[in-house]
Scaffold this motif. Structure first.
Motif, short mmCIF file in Angstrom:
data_model
loop_
_atom_site.label_atom_id
_atom_site.label_comp_id
_atom_site.label_asym_id
_atom_site.label_seq_id
_atom_site.Cartn_x
_atom_site.Cartn_y
_atom_site.Cartn_z
N THR A 105 -13.61 -45.14 -60.39
CA THR A 105 -12.63 -45.65 -59.48
C THR A 105 -12.41 -44.64 -58.37
OG1 THR A 105 -10.75 -44.28 -60.17
CG2 THR A 105 -11.36 -46.54 -61.54
N ALA A 106 -11.87 -45.25 -57.10
CA ALA A 106 -11.79 -44.60 -55.96
C ALA A 106 -11.02 -43.61 -56.03
CB ALA A 106 -11.45 -45.53 -54.69
N ASP A 107 -9.98 -43.41 -57.01
CA ASP A 107 -9.13 -42.16 -57.14
C ASP A 107 -9.77 -41.12 -58.10
OD1 ASP A 107 -8.54 -43.56 -59.50
OD2 ASP A 107 -6.51 -43.38 -59.39
N GLY A 108 -10.69 -41.21 -58.45
CA GLY A 108 -11.46 -40.26 -59.39
C GLY A 108 -11.45 -40.54 -60.91
N ALA A 109 -10.93 -41.36 -61.34
CA ALA A 109 -11.19 -41.81 -63.07
C ALA A 109 -12.33 -42.26 -63.28
CB ALA A 109 -10.12 -43.11 -63.17
N ILE A 110 -13.04 -41.78 -64.46
CA ILE A 110 -14.32 -41.95 -64.67
C ILE A 110 -14.43 -42.22 -66.24
CG2 ILE A 110 -16.54 -40.99 -65.31
CD1 ILE A 110 -15.87 -38.75 -63.34
N TYR A 111 -14.77 -43.56 -66.47
CA TYR A 111 -14.80 -44.04 -67.57
C TYR A 111 -16.43 -44.10 -68.27
CZ TYR A 111 -10.30 -45.83 -66.55
OH TYR A 111 -8.87 -45.73 -65.99
N TYR A 112 -16.52 -43.79 -69.61
CA TYR A 112 -17.97 -43.53 -70.24
C TYR A 112 -17.79 -43.79 -71.40
CZ TYR A 112 -16.26 -38.98 -71.55
OH TYR A 112 -15.38 -37.90 -72.06
N SER A 113 -19.03 -43.97 -72.11
CA SER A 113 -19.13 -44.27 -73.73
C SER A 113 -20.01 -43.25 -74.15
CB SER A 113 -19.60 -45.78 -73.96
OG SER A 113 -18.63 -46.61 -73.80
N ARG A 114 -19.69 -42.43 -75.42
CA ARG A 114 -20.34 -41.45 -75.90
C ARG A 114 -20.24 -41.57 -77.40
NH1 ARG A 114 -19.83 -36.00 -77.44
NH2 ARG A 114 -21.82 -35.03 -77.48
N GLU A 115 -21.28 -41.73 -78.21
CA GLU A 115 -21.26 -41.62 -79.41
C GLU A 115 -20.46 -42.76 -79.93
OE1 GLU A 115 -20.12 -37.83 -80.91
OE2 GLU A 115 -21.96 -36.80 -80.34
N LYS A 117 -17.90 -44.39 -78.93
CA LYS A 117 -16.51 -44.50 -78.24
C LYS A 117 -16.27 -44.63 -76.89
CE LYS A 117 -15.05 -42.15 -82.45
NZ LYS A 117 -14.30 -40.83 -82.94
N ALA A 118 -15.40 -45.21 -76.44
CA ALA A 118 -15.21 -45.10 -75.03
C ALA A 118 -14.23 -43.92 -74.68
CB ALA A 118 -14.41 -46.48 -74.45
N ALA A 119 -14.26 -43.49 -73.49
CA ALA A 119 -13.53 -42.25 -73.23
C ALA A 119 -13.20 -42.34 -71.64
CB ALA A 119 -13.99 -40.87 -73.52
N ALA A 120 -12.26 -41.38 -71.04
CA ALA A 120 -12.30 -41.34 -69.71
C ALA A 120 -11.73 -39.92 -69.38
CB ALA A 120 -10.98 -42.38 -69.48
N LEU A 121 -11.93 -39.52 -68.01
CA LEU A 121 -11.20 -38.41 -67.35
C LEU A 121 -11.21 -38.71 -66.01
CD1 LEU A 121 -13.77 -36.85 -65.81
CD2 LEU A 121 -14.66 -36.27 -68.28
N ARG A 122 -10.45 -37.80 -65.35
CA ARG A 122 -10.12 -37.78 -64.20
C ARG A 122 -10.67 -36.51 -63.19
NH1 ARG A 122 -7.11 -36.67 -59.89
NH2 ARG A 122 -6.67 -38.35 -58.14
N ALA A 123 -11.43 -36.56 -62.15
CA ALA A 123 -11.68 -35.53 -61.39
C ALA A 123 -11.07 -35.70 -60.02
CB ALA A 123 -13.25 -35.26 -61.37
N GLU A 124 -10.65 -34.50 -59.42
CA GLU A 124 -10.41 -34.65 -57.89
C GLU A 124 -11.46 -34.68 -57.16
OE1 GLU A 124 -8.05 -31.39 -54.86
OE2 GLU A 124 -8.40 -30.94 -56.95
N HIS A 125 -12.58 -34.40 -57.21
CA HIS A 125 -13.70 -34.24 -56.96
C HIS A 125 -14.88 -34.92 -57.70
CE1 HIS A 125 -12.49 -32.35 -53.10
NE2 HIS A 125 -11.71 -31.67 -53.84
#
Length: 481
Positions: A105-115, A117-125
């Protein structure tokens, strides 16, 4: 080559990745690895996400576990990837291999799948280092069993040491063909022929950019070394080939083509096609970033500025995903993007280091105009025969695209709605450029007017059970999440 142990690469991925980080890098090729290394040197916590099982991207695939035999087989340039690997576990570095990112997303949220399972994190950059994808090379018969891309052949060689057992042919244009031919030759593979389709006119166009190639120097030396090696191997080499046709009923039997005015039909069990690489724009398209059409390389380039800055604050581009530059220049772009991020985060990133990195990058890029013109795709493969399949997922031929154009479809998305090209599992990665080329020629208009498929998240299929079990972490989500 002297025996040496591979560098120590972290074998475990931290399970407690913080939900909010200063920096996330997507893509563990040269650009991504360099960016994370610079970030950690300046004390910035960073996550590195890549769909593959280890670092390196395509060019350095498997570098973390490469033994001396592999190093000798893949050559000195492959060995340079060791310089980008971490040498010890780092508590502030979160390497997430096997992580398929499916939304940003434009505000830095990252959605991903690993093993699973779906997961997410957010990064300032976010530094997006998505790399390149192979340009499809549609010829009659290219969907036959026994026909693959050269990149797929190299992936099998690097990741599993798999080599073809029967006669092999390499066909198309681009530096990867020479490199792969040499690597197969070192591995003792029976390469029946190297069939180059580079048009003679490309050599004349490239000649005007020769000073840049001479100034950069390294690419010229690498090319000369590969030519000498192929000559020593005695590999049959056809140039300026036209009219390529993969021949067979139910499976590949031979490659038919014309070279120097003579028709050829050479038997082979495996045909590897290659027509260069183009930026992987799936992420940048889904983010709705501006893109520009490259008339020379016939592809879309996401628009970015110095340090990879884009129209979305906090998202930067680095490496071949922003425009094809090669491994060494990609690493410099990743380094430069991370240095600029470090400055924005208040780190004491020396202006001198940024300036020196920028100067080295400019020197590395001096040869690109020559390479881009020499290996520009030939007209034959941009405007293929009617019966040639363009969209492999939906089995749509060039004739069908021209028919839909005759019915009034004038852009890629209108064509997608009426005829389904780009609706398959690859979401247009394999056919988007060729669909636009055929459509534009049918209307005698610029390809830029035909456009590209409109992409929506997720950019890759995500199983419903992953989404149903997904619990949103405590991240500062914005309107796009």
């Amino acid at each position: 080559m002297p025996e040496q142990a591979p560098p120590s690469v972290p074998s475990k991925v931290p399970s407690d990745v913080p939900p909010n980080l200063p920096l996330a890098v997507i893509g563990a090729g040269p650009a991504g690895l360099a960016a994370v290394a610079v970030a950690r040197r300046h004390g910035i916590e960073a996550a590195l996400l890549d769909e593959q099982s280890g670092p390196g991207g395509q060019i350095y695939r498997g570098i973390g576990n490469a033994d001396p035999d592999s190093m000798a087989l893949f050559g000195d340039e492959y060995g340079q990837g060791r310089e980008l690997l971490p040498v010890a576990n780092d508590p502030g570095r979160y390497d997430l291999y096997g992580a398929m990112v499916w939304q940003i997303t434009a505000d830095g949220a990252i959605y991903y799948s690993r093993e699973g399972k779906a997961a997410a994190l957010r990064a300032e950059h976010i530094i997006l280092a998505a790399g390149a994808i192979e340009r499809p090379m549609p010829i009659p018969g290219w969907t036959l069993p026994g026909v693959m891309t050269a990149g797929a052949g190299q992936t099998l060689l690097k990741s599993g040491g798999l080599v073809p057992q029967g006669p092999l042919m390499l066909a198309g244009s681009g530096p990867l063909l020479w490199l792969l031919a040499a690597q197969y030759g070192r591995a003792g593979v029976n390469v029946a022929a190297l069939v180059e389709t580079t048009p003679r006119a490309n050599h004349h166009q490239a000649a005007f950019k020769l000073p840049g190639l001479l100034r950069e120097g390294e690419l010229l030396r690498q090319g000369q070394a590969l030519r000498r090696e192929l000559k020593r191997l005695g590999m049959p080499h056809f140039k300026n080939a036209r009219g390529l046709h993969a021949v067979g009923e139910g499976y590949l039997r031979a490659l038919r083509f014309t070279a120097n005015g003579r028709s050829q039909e050479l038997a082979c069990d495996l045909l590897l096609l290659h027509m260069g690489v183009t930026p992987n724009v799936q992420f940048t398209r889904a983010l709705d970033l501006p893109h520009d059409w490259d008339e020379v390389q016939r592809c879309w380039l996401p628009r970015s500025e110095t340090g990879g800055k884009t129209a979305i604050a906090g998202i930067r581009l680095a490496g071949d995903g922003a425009g094809i530059v090669g491994a060494r220049a990609a690493a410099l772009q990743g380094r430069l993007a991370a240095l600029v991020v470090a400055q924005e985060l208040g780190c004491e990133a020396a202006a001198g280091e940024i300036a020196a990195t920028g100067e080295e990058l400019r020197r590395r890029l001096a040869a690109r105009p020559f390479v881009d013109r020499l290996f520009a795709p030939g007209e034959e493969f941009l405007d293929p025969h009617d019966d040639t399949i363009i969209c492999r997922c939906e089995e749509i031929t060039a004739a069908r695209i021209r028919d839909l154009a005759g019915q009034g479809c004038r852009d890629a998305n209108q064509l997608k709605a009426f005829g389904r090209p780009g609706m398959g599992p690859c979401q247009g990665r394999m056919c988007g450029l060729n669909v636009a080329e055929v459509l534009a020629r049918a209307h005698a208009m610029p390809v830029a007017e035909a456009g590209y498929f409109r992409l929506r998240w997720p950019i890759k299929p995500v199983p419903m059970d992953e989404l149903s079990d997904f619990s949103e972490p405590e991240i500062e989500a914005g309107d796009d999440s």
